[in-house]
Design a protein around this motif. Structure first.
Motif, short mmCIF file in Angstrom:
data_model
loop_
_atom_site.label_atom_id
_atom_site.label_comp_id
_atom_site.label_asym_id
_atom_site.label_seq_id
_atom_site.Cartn_x
_atom_site.Cartn_y
_atom_site.Cartn_z
N ARG A 90 0.83 -1.21 0.00
CA ARG A 90 0.00 0.00 0.00
C ARG A 90 0.86 1.26 0.00
NH1 ARG A 90 -4.36 1.08 4.85
NH2 ARG A 90 -5.21 3.07 4.12
N ILE A 91 1.86 1.29 0.87
CA ILE A 91 2.71 2.49 0.97
C ILE A 91 3.54 2.67 -0.30
CG2 ILE A 91 4.60 3.54 2.26
CD1 ILE A 91 3.51 1.95 4.73
N ASP A 92 4.06 1.58 -0.84
CA ASP A 92 4.86 1.69 -2.06
C ASP A 92 4.02 2.19 -3.24
OD1 ASP A 92 7.00 0.83 -0.59
OD2 ASP A 92 7.03 -1.20 -1.41
N SER A 93 2.72 1.87 -3.23
CA SER A 93 1.85 2.35 -4.31
C SER A 93 1.70 3.86 -4.27
CB SER A 93 0.47 1.68 -4.23
OG SER A 93 -0.30 2.20 -3.15
N TRP A 94 1.98 4.46 -3.09
CA TRP A 94 1.96 5.92 -2.95
C TRP A 94 3.32 6.54 -3.31
CZ3 TRP A 94 0.04 5.55 2.79
CH2 TRP A 94 -1.28 5.07 2.82
N GLY A 95 4.31 5.69 -3.60
CA GLY A 95 5.66 6.19 -3.86
C GLY A 95 6.56 6.15 -2.65
N GLY A 96 6.18 5.37 -1.62
CA GLY A 96 6.98 5.29 -0.41
C GLY A 96 8.36 4.71 -0.64
N ARG A 97 9.31 5.16 0.18
CA ARG A 97 10.70 4.71 0.10
C ARG A 97 11.11 4.15 1.46
NH1 ARG A 97 13.73 9.48 -0.38
NH2 ARG A 97 11.96 10.43 0.71
N ALA A 98 11.31 2.84 1.49
CA ALA A 98 11.61 2.18 2.76
C ALA A 98 13.08 2.37 3.15
CB ALA A 98 11.29 0.69 2.66
N ALA A 99 13.30 2.54 4.44
CA ALA A 99 14.65 2.62 5.00
C ALA A 99 15.09 1.24 5.47
CB ALA A 99 14.68 3.60 6.16
N THR A 100 16.39 1.03 5.52
CA THR A 100 16.98 -0.19 6.08
C THR A 100 17.75 0.21 7.33
OG1 THR A 100 17.19 -1.18 3.89
CG2 THR A 100 18.55 -2.13 5.64
N LEU A 101 17.45 -0.47 8.45
CA LEU A 101 18.03 -0.08 9.74
C LEU A 101 18.80 -1.25 10.35
CD1 LEU A 101 14.92 1.76 11.25
CD2 LEU A 101 16.85 2.78 10.00
N ILE A 102 20.05 -1.02 10.68
CA ILE A 102 20.90 -2.04 11.30
C ILE A 102 21.49 -1.46 12.59
CG2 ILE A 102 22.91 -3.53 11.02
CD1 ILE A 102 22.50 -3.24 7.97
N HIS A 103 21.15 -2.06 13.71
CA HIS A 103 21.65 -1.60 15.01
C HIS A 103 23.17 -1.72 15.04
CE1 HIS A 103 22.15 -1.21 19.32
NE2 HIS A 103 20.86 -0.96 19.47
N PRO A 104 23.86 -0.72 15.55
CA PRO A 104 25.33 -0.79 15.59
C PRO A 104 25.86 -1.92 16.47
CG PRO A 104 24.52 1.16 16.75
CD PRO A 104 23.36 0.59 16.01
N ALA A 105 25.03 -2.47 17.36
CA ALA A 105 25.46 -3.60 18.19
C ALA A 105 25.13 -4.95 17.56
CB ALA A 105 24.82 -3.51 19.58
N ALA A 106 24.60 -4.95 16.34
CA ALA A 106 24.45 -6.20 15.60
C ALA A 106 25.78 -6.57 14.95
CB ALA A 106 23.37 -6.06 14.53
N VAL A 107 26.01 -7.87 14.77
CA VAL A 107 27.22 -8.35 14.10
C VAL A 107 26.82 -8.81 12.70
CG1 VAL A 107 29.07 -10.06 14.10
CG2 VAL A 107 28.27 -9.07 16.27
N VAL A 108 27.39 -8.17 11.69
CA VAL A 108 27.06 -8.48 10.30
C VAL A 108 28.34 -8.89 9.58
CG1 VAL A 108 26.08 -7.62 8.14
CG2 VAL A 108 25.12 -6.87 10.32
N GLY A 109 28.35 -10.10 9.04
CA GLY A 109 29.54 -10.64 8.41
C GLY A 109 29.76 -10.15 6.99
N SER A 110 30.64 -10.86 6.29
CA SER A 110 31.01 -10.48 4.92
C SER A 110 29.99 -11.01 3.91
CB SER A 110 32.39 -11.05 4.58
OG SER A 110 32.38 -12.47 4.73
N GLU A 111 29.92 -10.33 2.78
CA GLU A 111 29.04 -10.74 1.67
C GLU A 111 27.60 -10.90 2.12
OE1 GLU A 111 30.15 -10.82 -1.46
OE2 GLU A 111 32.09 -10.19 -0.66
N VAL A 112 27.09 -9.88 2.79
CA VAL A 112 25.71 -9.87 3.27
C VAL A 112 24.92 -8.81 2.50
CG1 VAL A 112 24.21 -9.42 5.25
CG2 VAL A 112 26.33 -10.70 5.56
#
Length: 214
Positions: A90-112
Motif C-alpha cells: 500500500r505504501i509503495d503504491s503511494w511512492g513510499g521509500r523504505a529505509a533499512t536499519l541495522i543496530h550498531p550492536a548487531a554483528v554483520v559478516g562479509s558478503e551480506v
C-alpha cells in the motif's frame, strides 16, 4: 542533515525500531535519521502512553503517511509478516521509500545483502554470505548462520537460531528460541513455534512446534 523517517506501528517492535534509530544516531559522527513520528490506525492506550514516554508523536493513521512519502523514508515496525506485506504494498503504491536499519550492536559478516525496509536489532548475529529480502525483521539475539537466504517479510524472533545453508521463504515467522537445523527449507507463510527444533523441511503454510518440530 539527518533524513526524516516515519515508523509504521506503535506496538512493541515499532518502539524497538525507534531504539534502533536512536542507537544508529548515537554512534554516528552526526545524526543519520530524524524520527518525525509514528503512524498507527489504532494504538492501544498502553502503546500510546509508552510512545509518549519516548517523546515520539503519534501522527495519525496510516493515511497520514501518504502526505510524507516525497520527503520522508518509512519503516514498518510490525511483527506480523502478512500485515507488513499488506502495508508495504500500500505504501509503495503511494511512492513510499523504505529505509533499512541495522543496530550498531548487531554483528554483520562479509558478503551480506540486506533488502530495503529490513530491521536488524541489537545483539543479532548475521554470518557470511547471507541474503535478507525486503522488510525482514531480525530480533534481538537472533543468529543467522552462513549461506542462508531469508525471503521478503520474514520475521526471526528473539534468540532464534538459523543454522547454515537454510532457506526461509517469504512471510514466515520463526518463534523465539526456535532452532532450524542446517540445509533445510522453511516454506512460505509457515510458522515455527517458540523453542521448536526443526529437523526436516517445513511445508508452505504449516505450523510446527515441539522437539523435534512436527
Amino acid at each position: 542533515m539527518p533524513e526524516d523517517i516515519i515508523i509504521v506501528g506503535a506496538g512493541g517492535f515499532g518502539r524497538e525500531t525507534i531504539d534502533v534509530v536512536r542507537a544508529i544516531n548515537a554512534t554516528a559522527t552526526e545524526p543519520v535519521w530524524n524520527v518525525l513520528g509514528v503512524v498507527d490506525d489504532g494504538p492501544s492506550p498502553v502503546h500510546g502512553a509508552r510512545l509518549a514516554a519516548l517523546g515520539i508523536p503519534h501522527l495519525g493513521d496510516i493515511e497520514e503517511l501518504r502526505s510524507h512519502v516525497a520527503s520522508a523514508r518509512y519503516v514498518i515496525g510490525i511483527g506480523s509478516p502478512s500485515v507488513r506485506a499488506q502495508l508495504s504494498e500500500r505504501i509503495d503504491s503511494w511512492g513510499g521509500r523504505a529505509a533499512t536499519l541495522i543496530h550498531p550492536a548487531a554483528v554483520v559478516g562479509s558478503e551480506v545483502r540486506i533488502g530495503e525496509g529490513s530491521v536488524v536489532c541489537g545483539g543479532a548475529q548475521i554470518s557470511t554470505n547471507i541474503v535478507l529480502g525486503r522488510h525482514v525483521h531480525i530480533n534481538p539475539g537472533a543468529i543467522v548462520g552462513h549461506d542462508c537466504r531469508l525471503e521478503d517479510y520474514v520475521s526471526i524472533n528473539p534468540g532464534a537460531v538459523i543454522s547454515g545453508d537454510v532457506r526461509v521463504d517469504s512471510g514466515t515467522l520463526i518463534g523465539a528460541g526456535a532452532v532450524i537445523l542446517q540445509l533445510l527449507e522453511v516454506g512460505p507463510g509457515a510458522l515455527v513455534a517458540a523453542s521448536a527444533c526443526v529437523t526436516k523441511n517445513v511445508p508452505a503454510g504449516a505450523t510446527v512446534r515441539g522437539v523435534p518440530a512436527r
